[in-house]
Design an enzyme around this catalytic site. Structure first.
Site, PDB file in Angstrom:
ATOM      1  N   LYS A 245      54.528  29.894  38.237  1.00  0.00           N
ATOM      2  CA  LYS A 245      53.115  29.261  37.976  1.00  0.00           C
ATOM      3  C   LYS A 245      53.209  27.927  37.984  1.00  0.00           C
ATOM      4  O   LYS A 245      53.830  27.379  37.030  1.00  0.00           O
ATOM      5  CB  LYS A 245      52.606  30.219  36.680  1.00  0.00           C
ATOM      6  CG  LYS A 245      51.252  29.319  36.066  1.00  0.00           C
ATOM      7  CD  LYS A 245      50.714  29.839  35.090  1.00  0.00           C
ATOM      8  CE  LYS A 245      49.725  29.045  34.455  1.00  0.00           C
ATOM      9  NZ  LYS A 245      49.079  29.550  32.860  1.00  0.00           N
ATOM     10  N   ASP A 250      46.183  22.235  32.719  1.00  0.00           N
ATOM     11  CA  ASP A 250      45.280  23.504  32.467  1.00  0.00           C
ATOM     12  C   ASP A 250      44.204  23.047  31.419  1.00  0.00           C
ATOM     13  O   ASP A 250      44.229  23.196  30.268  1.00  0.00           O
ATOM     14  CB  ASP A 250      45.945  24.817  31.925  1.00  0.00           C
ATOM     15  CG  ASP A 250      45.002  25.975  31.807  1.00  0.00           C
ATOM     16  OD1 ASP A 250      43.755  25.911  32.146  1.00  0.00           O
ATOM     17  OD2 ASP A 250      45.529  26.925  31.189  1.00  0.00           O
ATOM     18  N   LYS A 257      39.205  24.628  27.216  1.00  0.00           N
ATOM     19  CA  LYS A 257      39.910  24.769  26.093  1.00  0.00           C
ATOM     20  C   LYS A 257      39.255  23.613  24.582  1.00  0.00           C
ATOM     21  O   LYS A 257      38.933  22.665  25.366  1.00  0.00           O
ATOM     22  CB  LYS A 257      41.399  24.376  26.324  1.00  0.00           C
ATOM     23  CG  LYS A 257      42.019  25.674  27.064  1.00  0.00           C
ATOM     24  CD  LYS A 257      43.723  25.029  27.448  1.00  0.00           C
ATOM     25  CE  LYS A 257      44.476  26.124  28.072  1.00  0.00           C
ATOM     26  NZ  LYS A 257      44.395  27.261  27.589  1.00  0.00           N
ATOM     27  N   ASP A 268      51.874  23.269  31.816  1.00  0.00           N
ATOM     28  CA  ASP A 268      51.507  24.850  32.147  1.00  0.00           C
ATOM     29  C   ASP A 268      52.205  25.015  33.774  1.00  0.00           C
ATOM     30  O   ASP A 268      51.840  25.745  34.286  1.00  0.00           O
ATOM     31  CB  ASP A 268      49.945  24.806  32.124  1.00  0.00           C
ATOM     32  CG  ASP A 268      49.455  26.292  32.017  1.00  0.00           C
ATOM     33  OD1 ASP A 268      50.047  27.231  31.719  1.00  0.00           O
ATOM     34  OD2 ASP A 268      48.272  26.294  32.443  1.00  0.00           O
ATOM     35  N   ASP A 327      39.807  30.495  31.985  1.00  0.00           N
ATOM     36  CA  ASP A 327      41.053  29.861  31.428  1.00  0.00           C
ATOM     37  C   ASP A 327      42.194  30.743  31.559  1.00  0.00           C
ATOM     38  O   ASP A 327      43.431  30.616  31.365  1.00  0.00           O
ATOM     39  CB  ASP A 327      40.769  29.508  29.968  1.00  0.00           C
ATOM     40  CG  ASP A 327      41.955  28.829  29.436  1.00  0.00           C
ATOM     41  OD1 ASP A 327      42.840  28.227  30.047  1.00  0.00           O
ATOM     42  OD2 ASP A 327      42.062  28.819  28.080  1.00  0.00           O
ATOM     43  N   GLU A 329      43.812  31.550  34.202  1.00  0.00           N
ATOM     44  CA  GLU A 329      44.011  30.933  35.824  1.00  0.00           C
ATOM     45  C   GLU A 329      45.344  31.211  36.211  1.00  0.00           C
ATOM     46  O   GLU A 329      45.626  31.512  37.573  1.00  0.00           O
ATOM     47  CB  GLU A 329      43.698  29.547  35.705  1.00  0.00           C
ATOM     48  CG  GLU A 329      44.788  28.831  35.387  1.00  0.00           C
ATOM     49  CD  GLU A 329      45.308  28.688  34.248  1.00  0.00           C
ATOM     50  OE1 GLU A 329      44.634  28.945  33.110  1.00  0.00           O
ATOM     51  OE2 GLU A 329      46.400  28.373  33.863  1.00  0.00           O
ATOM     52  N   ARG A 331      47.456  34.203  36.200  1.00  0.00           N
ATOM     53  CA  ARG A 331      47.274  35.176  36.905  1.00  0.00           C
ATOM     54  C   ARG A 331      46.791  35.137  38.057  1.00  0.00           C
ATOM     55  O   ARG A 331      47.126  36.011  39.104  1.00  0.00           O
ATOM     56  CB  ARG A 331      46.823  36.374  36.013  1.00  0.00           C
ATOM     57  CG  ARG A 331      45.508  36.171  35.576  1.00  0.00           C
ATOM     58  CD  ARG A 331      45.028  37.100  34.337  1.00  0.00           C
ATOM     59  NE  ARG A 331      45.430  36.604  33.274  1.00  0.00           N
ATOM     60  CZ  ARG A 331      45.356  36.988  32.106  1.00  0.00           C
ATOM     61  NH1 ARG A 331      44.501  38.022  31.830  1.00  0.00           N
ATOM     62  NH2 ARG A 331      45.630  36.253  30.797  1.00  0.00           N
TER      63      ARG A 331
HETATM   64  N1  BES Z   1      48.232  28.359  29.867  1.00  0.00           N
HETATM   65  C1  BES Z   1      47.557  29.267  29.037  1.00  0.00           C
HETATM   66  C2  BES Z   1      48.694  29.958  28.255  1.00  0.00           C
HETATM   67  C3  BES Z   1      49.351  29.012  27.156  1.00  0.00           C
HETATM   68  C4  BES Z   1      48.640  28.882  25.840  1.00  0.00           C
HETATM   69  C5  BES Z   1      50.454  28.361  27.401  1.00  0.00           C
HETATM   70  C6  BES Z   1      49.367  28.253  24.961  1.00  0.00           C
HETATM   71  C7  BES Z   1      51.200  27.506  26.517  1.00  0.00           C
HETATM   72  C8  BES Z   1      50.635  27.611  25.286  1.00  0.00           C
HETATM   73  C9  BES Z   1      47.108  30.246  30.012  1.00  0.00           C
HETATM   74  O1  BES Z   1      46.547  29.752  31.242  1.00  0.00           O
HETATM   75  C10 BES Z   1      45.767  30.653  29.306  1.00  0.00           C
HETATM   76  O2  BES Z   1      45.062  29.883  29.087  1.00  0.00           O
HETATM   77  N2  BES Z   1      45.677  31.913  28.686  1.00  0.00           N
HETATM   78  C11 BES Z   1      44.606  32.435  28.130  1.00  0.00           C
HETATM   79  C12 BES Z   1      44.203  33.780  28.564  1.00  0.00           C
HETATM   80  C13 BES Z   1      42.906  34.305  27.887  1.00  0.00           C
HETATM   81  C14 BES Z   1      41.795  33.328  28.381  1.00  0.00           C
HETATM   82  C15 BES Z   1      42.742  35.681  28.271  1.00  0.00           C
HETATM   83  C16 BES Z   1      45.156  32.495  26.511  1.00  0.00           C
HETATM   84  O3  BES Z   1      46.262  32.872  26.432  1.00  0.00           O
HETATM   85  O4  BES Z   1      44.449  32.116  25.596  1.00  0.00           O
HETATM   86 ZN    ZN Z   2      47.278  28.223  32.062  1.00  0.00          ZN
HETATM   87 MN    MN Z   3      44.641  28.791  31.016  1.00  0.00          MN
END
Ligand code: BES
Ligand code: ZN
Ligand code: MN
Length: 480
Positions: A245, A250, A257, A268, A327, A329, A331
């Site tokens: 990834k 992000d 966010k 990210d 968010d 994204e 996956r």
């Molecule tokens: N890049 C983030 C995950 C992340 C969070 C990495 C904190 C490192 C530190 C990912 O793209 C994301 O935003 N995931 C969301 C998913 C949710 C919207 C289902 C999350 O983990 O909140």
């Molecule tokens: Zn992300």
């Molecule tokens: Mn995200």
């Protein structure tokens, strides 16, 4: 950092610092009892993590004893960590040369020093001189210096690759956007890798609507980087494959966010950074394996043209996805990258790495990455390598009954499965794009970046997590 191996007890250059590694319980008798009285007047026992400045010895300008822990437990990792601690204890001492005298495993010591001396300081223009490391040369004593430098060669290639990966992850997002990331991996062709870069038009022609939807709100063009190392004797042998990834930044997109900590989302792309580092070391040490690395490189931005919650996109697999949260994204990027990988390369197995979910940090804390897999043998191989390299993994389940959490009312699936088991449903989303091939997913959101770090070989910041363990797994199980 210059590193050399010298004969045991070789004369020290004038003005050198000397670090003497000593095992637990052996400090008083070290060097014929030279330090017995000062050791006796201290709490230094030789335990891991301890150090004690003693009167300058053997022609050095300063001498420090470094705890090596228990003699019986002095394995490769201990040697590496002890030498890293010796460097860290003396790096700011004001002297430019450091000699390390350690009981065994000098090559591992050199490796530890290389990892510990990593710094990302290219954007500092005013750092005070006394805050910069003074040590620029390290010599390590070895019973057989030639043998030590031979043993160090593959470790040096690994340290180079980890530094490359840490640099990518540390770069700010205005500098390292998808096309710049692609340029940096294209430059790895000098190591003998073959690198192809696909732009948005080529990905659109392949039908990668899932990946392209993520990048559509960004002015930076999305890229797919394909790195190949054909080191096996049989150039047509089935490759091993790794997918990363690479979300260069992000913001969350329209599902924006919060501002607090958003700057962290420059890392990210840690999954892509790890895969790039892995391909670097495979080429650097001329590994006898055919390997493919696929990097999905995008920027997730809110914009008039950005993807909306409610949109439905069609992935390269033909499956449709309802976007619930922009968010989620990573996956979406992996869905197309993983499909492309298995479709084009028919790999022996596929491992994807991604800073995928905040939930993995809640589940495992900051020392373990999550492992998800459809294959026990691949999992065991990953876990064994993880243990040997001290890059901890913990396997989590993929329960079939959770799969319905990502069913959509209007498309084949939706891109979020709710808060419970958030890392699991994210993994199960990716699994919907994996055919019969053995596959593992590493959620490294917990380990790609450490502040503060708790390991002497990992300075604060980008860790390069994944490079060591995957390199080890390939070396131990898939080469030759
Ligand atoms: N890049 C983030 C995950 C992340 C969070 C990495 C904190 C490192 C530190 C990912 O793209 C994301 O935003 N995931 C969301 C998913 C949710 C919207 C289902 C999350 O983990 O909140
Ligand atoms: Zn992300
Ligand atoms: Mn995200």
């Amino acid at each position: 950092m210059e590193i050399e191996f010298v004969a045991a007890n070789a004369a020290l250059g004038a003005g050198s610092a000397l670090a003497l590694v000593v095992f637990e319980g052996e400090a008083a008798s070290l060097e014929g009892g030279t330090f017995a009285s000062v050791v006796g007047a201290s709490r230094f026992t030789g335990a891991k993590g301890q150090s004690l400045e003693v009167p300058a010895f053997a022609g050095s300008a300063r001498t420090v004893l470094i705890g090596g822990g228990k003699a019986a437990e002095f394995d490769d990792l201990a040697a590496e960590n002890t030498a890293a601690s010796a460097y860290t204890a003396l790096k700011l001492c004001g002297l430019s040369e450091l000699r390390i005298r350690m009981p065994s495993r000098p090559a591992l010591g050199a490796f530890g020093v290389r990892l510990a001396s990593y710094r990302f300081d290219k954007y500092r223009t005013k750092e005070a001189a006394e805050k910069k490391p003074s040590v620029i040369k390290v010599s390590i004593e070895a019973a057989d210096p030639t043998e030590a430098s031979e043993a160090f060669a593959p470790l040096s290639a690994l340290a180079n690759a980890i530094s490359f990966s840490r640099d990518l992850v540390s770069e700010p997002p205005n500098v390292l956007y998808p096309a710049e990331f692609a340029r940096r991996v294209k430059a790895l062709e000098v190591l003998g890798l073959e690198v192809e870069i696909l732009g948005e038009a080529e990905m659109a022609a392949l039908g990668m609507g899932s990946l392209l939807g993520v990048g559509q709100g960004s002015v930076r063009e999305s890229q797919l980087a394909i790195l190949r190392w054909n080191g096996a004797d049989d150039k047509s042998a089935q490759p091993v494959a790794f997918v990363g990834k690479g979300v260069c930044f992000d913001t969350g997109g329209i599902s924006l966010k919060p501002a607090d900590g958003m700057e962290d989302m420059k890392w990210d792309m840690g999954g892509a950074g790890a895969v790039a580092g892995l391909m670097h070391v495979l080429a650097g040490r001329k590994a006898k394996v055919n390997a493919v690395g696929i990097l999905g490189l995008v920027e997730n931005m809110p914009d008039g043209n950005a993807q909306r919650p409610g949109d439905v996109v069609t992935s390269m697999s033909g499956q449709t996805i309802e976007i619930i949260n922009t968010d989620a994204e990573g996956r979406l990027v992996l869905a197309d990258a993983v499909w492309y990988c298995q479709d084009r390369f028919k790999p022996k197995f596929m491992v994807d790495l991604a800073t995928l979910t905040g939930a993995i940090i809640i589940a495992l804390g900051n020392d373990y990455a999550g492992l998800f897999s459809n294959n026990d043998e691949l999992s065991e191989n990953l876990l064994a390598a993880s243990k040997a390299e001290a890059e901890p993994l913990w396997r989590l389940p993929l329960p079939a009954q959770y799969d319905k959490n990502i069913d959509s009312a209007i498309a084949d699936m939706k891109n979020t499965g709710g808060r419970p088991g958030g890392s699991i449903t994210a993994a199960m989303f990716i699994q919907r794009f994996v055919n019969k091939v053995p596959w593992a997913h590493l959620d490294i959101a917990s380990t790609a970046w450490k502040k503060p770090s708790t390991v002497p070989t990992i300075p604060d910041g980008a860790t390069g997590f994944g490079v060591r363990l995957l390199n080890r797994m390939v070396a131990d199980r898939y080469e030759g």
